[in-house]
Design a protein around this motif. Structure first.
Motif, mmCIF file in Angstrom:
data_model
loop_
_atom_site.group_PDB
_atom_site.id
_atom_site.type_symbol
_atom_site.label_atom_id
_atom_site.label_comp_id
_atom_site.label_asym_id
_atom_site.label_seq_id
_atom_site.Cartn_x
_atom_site.Cartn_y
_atom_site.Cartn_z
ATOM 1 N N ASN A 54 0.823 -1.213 0.000
ATOM 2 C CA ASN A 54 0.000 0.000 0.000
ATOM 3 C C ASN A 54 0.857 1.263 0.000
ATOM 4 O O ASN A 54 0.535 2.229 -0.703
ATOM 5 C CB ASN A 54 -0.952 0.002 1.198
ATOM 6 N N ALA A 55 1.944 1.256 0.770
ATOM 7 C CA ALA A 55 2.828 2.424 0.803
ATOM 8 C C ALA A 55 3.467 2.663 -0.569
ATOM 9 O O ALA A 55 3.491 3.800 -1.063
ATOM 10 C CB ALA A 55 3.904 2.239 1.866
ATOM 11 N N LEU A 56 3.974 1.600 -1.191
ATOM 12 C CA LEU A 56 4.598 1.745 -2.505
ATOM 13 C C LEU A 56 3.571 2.125 -3.571
ATOM 14 O O LEU A 56 3.863 2.925 -4.470
ATOM 15 C CB LEU A 56 5.297 0.437 -2.896
ATOM 16 N N ALA A 57 2.377 1.556 -3.485
ATOM 17 C CA ALA A 57 1.351 1.865 -4.475
ATOM 18 C C ALA A 57 0.941 3.338 -4.397
ATOM 19 O O ALA A 57 0.774 4.001 -5.430
ATOM 20 C CB ALA A 57 0.132 0.971 -4.264
ATOM 21 N N ILE A 58 0.798 3.865 -3.186
ATOM 22 C CA ILE A 58 0.460 5.284 -3.038
ATOM 23 C C ILE A 58 1.587 6.164 -3.562
ATOM 24 O O ILE A 58 1.359 7.147 -4.284
ATOM 25 C CB ILE A 58 0.155 5.608 -1.565
ATOM 26 N N LEU A 59 2.819 5.825 -3.212
ATOM 27 C CA LEU A 59 3.976 6.605 -3.663
ATOM 28 C C LEU A 59 4.084 6.612 -5.188
ATOM 29 O O LEU A 59 4.259 7.678 -5.811
ATOM 30 C CB LEU A 59 5.258 6.039 -3.037
ATOM 31 N N LEU A 60 3.957 5.438 -5.800
ATOM 32 C CA LEU A 60 4.046 5.355 -7.255
ATOM 33 C C LEU A 60 2.870 6.050 -7.933
ATOM 34 O O LEU A 60 3.027 6.667 -8.991
ATOM 35 C CB LEU A 60 4.112 3.893 -7.685
ATOM 36 N N ALA A 61 1.686 5.948 -7.328
ATOM 37 C CA ALA A 61 0.518 6.632 -7.892
ATOM 38 C C ALA A 61 0.730 8.141 -7.899
ATOM 39 O O ALA A 61 0.398 8.824 -8.881
ATOM 40 C CB ALA A 61 -0.730 6.272 -7.094
ATOM 41 N N LEU A 62 1.308 8.668 -6.819
ATOM 42 C CA LEU A 62 1.598 10.100 -6.766
ATOM 43 C C LEU A 62 2.617 10.497 -7.822
ATOM 44 O O LEU A 62 2.499 11.564 -8.458
ATOM 45 C CB LEU A 62 2.108 10.475 -5.370
ATOM 46 N N LEU A 63 3.610 9.651 -8.032
ATOM 47 C CA LEU A 63 4.636 9.945 -9.042
ATOM 48 C C LEU A 63 4.084 9.858 -10.456
ATOM 49 O O LEU A 63 4.367 10.712 -11.310
ATOM 50 C CB LEU A 63 5.819 8.983 -8.883
ATOM 51 N N LEU A 64 3.260 8.838 -10.712
ATOM 52 C CA LEU A 64 2.741 8.632 -12.064
ATOM 53 C C LEU A 64 1.592 9.575 -12.407
ATOM 54 O O LEU A 64 1.200 9.661 -13.573
ATOM 55 C CB LEU A 64 2.290 7.179 -12.231
ATOM 56 N N GLU A 65 1.050 10.259 -11.417
ATOM 57 C CA GLU A 65 0.015 11.245 -11.691
ATOM 58 C C GLU A 65 0.608 12.611 -12.036
ATOM 59 O O GLU A 65 -0.109 13.526 -12.422
ATOM 60 C CB GLU A 65 -0.927 11.378 -10.495
ATOM 61 N N ARG A 66 1.936 12.717 -11.880
ATOM 62 C CA ARG A 66 2.589 13.968 -12.252
ATOM 63 C C ARG A 66 2.792 14.004 -13.767
ATOM 64 O O ARG A 66 2.637 13.005 -14.461
ATOM 65 C CB ARG A 66 3.926 14.093 -11.518
ATOM 66 N N ASP A 67 3.160 15.148 -14.268
ATOM 67 C CA ASP A 67 3.323 15.331 -15.706
ATOM 68 C C ASP A 67 4.675 14.784 -16.149
ATOM 69 O O ASP A 67 5.668 15.509 -16.281
ATOM 70 C CB ASP A 67 3.208 16.819 -16.067
ATOM 71 N N ILE A 68 4.728 13.451 -16.352
ATOM 72 C CA ILE A 68 5.965 12.803 -16.791
ATOM 73 C C ILE A 68 5.706 12.080 -18.107
ATOM 74 O O ILE A 68 4.575 11.735 -18.427
ATOM 75 C CB ILE A 68 6.496 11.807 -15.739
ATOM 76 N N LYS A 69 6.774 11.856 -18.841
ATOM 77 C CA LYS A 69 6.647 11.194 -20.127
ATOM 78 C C LYS A 69 6.451 9.687 -19.945
ATOM 79 O O LYS A 69 6.985 9.093 -19.019
ATOM 80 C CB LYS A 69 7.893 11.455 -20.982
ATOM 81 N N ALA A 70 5.690 9.098 -20.837
ATOM 82 C CA ALA A 70 5.488 7.642 -20.891
ATOM 83 C C ALA A 70 4.903 7.074 -19.600
ATOM 84 O O ALA A 70 5.192 5.932 -19.239
ATOM 85 C CB ALA A 70 6.804 6.938 -21.216
ATOM 86 N N LYS A 71 4.073 7.877 -18.907
ATOM 87 C CA LYS A 71 3.505 7.351 -17.671
ATOM 88 C C LYS A 71 2.522 6.213 -17.942
ATOM 89 O O LYS A 71 2.343 5.335 -17.104
ATOM 90 C CB LYS A 71 2.839 8.456 -16.863
#
Length: 261
Positions: A54-71
């Motif tokens: 759950n901790a990793l999923a929340i962290l990755l979700a926050l990162l992948l919701e940012r404006d990054i390429k190839a998310k």
């Protein structure tokens, strides 16, 4: 039928069974070290898997919701292990731990790769937790991404205007707003961890010894390998009560948090 059989002695083959009363339950609670060990491992395994996944999923979700390429590609990469059979995942990682890591050790000369990841009792526990988190991470990631997308932009903007930093916005706005997603993921991860069977069965077989034997695998060994369906049924009923109790408590807890949010 499981509850009925838990009060009887039956080998799973004979047409005749004999009533034993509470003997099966008394035995598993007072005179069955293997069940106690399986129960302890299950709680240990579930605790770390639930926390990490759950901790990793929340962290990755926050990162992948940012404006990054190839998310989108990253989301797909994390989700792919979740659609593969747990039995296949177990055999794949058994091959990796035995053959691939050995090859890495020969190429790099690093002793880290030559550790007995499935042969050492402590490392085997770490390996099962790691593989379980790796396999299930994508599913929870998608749930949390959906939760983050439902957070109103107006609230984030209001927090920015009030001078809230990134950490304050996370704990005061984002997490309370995605509490329904957290509630679902916690419930699902706890239930799955307490019932885990296929992955551990194909990865370690419960070994070395009984180091990675969860309750579900102990029930399987009792009922199908030892032909003691009555005793195995009693263990199944106990597992049901444990999972049901934990699920009810955590659902009530997180539902109360949803109301507060």
């Amino acid at each position: 039928m499981c509850i009925y059989n838990s009060f009887r002695k039956w080998n799973g083959i004979s047409k005749h069974t004999s009533f034993t009363g509470l003997k099966n339950y008394i035995k598993l609670l007072t005179d069955d070290p293997s069940f106690v060990h399986a129960l302890a491992f299950t709680f240990l395994y579930a605790f770390f898997v639930v926390i990490f996944i759950n901790a990793l999923a929340i962290l990755l979700a926050l990162l992948l919701e940012r404006d990054i390429k190839a998310k989108g590609a990253f989301r797909m990469a994390f989700y792919i292990p979740n659609i593969i059979s747990l039995i296949i995942i177990g055999f794949i990682w058994k091959f990796i731990c035995i053959r691939v890591f050995e090859a890495f050790g020969s190429l790099t000369g690093m002793g880290f790769w030559n550790l007995s990841w499935l042969g050492d009792s402590k490392l085997a526990v770490v390996t099962t937790i790691f593989v379980s988190v790796w396999q299930g991470l994508g599913f929870y990631l998608i749930i949390y991404i959906a939760g983050l997308q439902s957070v109103p932009d107006e609230l984030i903007e209001a927090a920015l205007i009030d001078g809230a930093g990134a950490v304050r916005r996370l704990f005061s706005v984002t997490l309370p707003m995605i509490m329904p997603s957290i509630s679902f993921c916690m419930f699902y991860s706890v239930a799955n961890s307490m019932k885990m069977f296929e992955l551990i069965f194909s990865l370690t077989g419960g070994g070395p010894g009984v180091a990675t034997t969860p309750i579900a695998l102990d029930i399987y060994n009792t009922a199908f390998n030892n032909n003691n369906f009555g005793y195995g049924s009693a263990k199944s009923v106990v597992l049901f009560i444990i999972v049901c109790t934990i699920s009810v408590i955590q659902v009530k807890f997180f539902k109360s948090k949803e109301v507060e949010s």
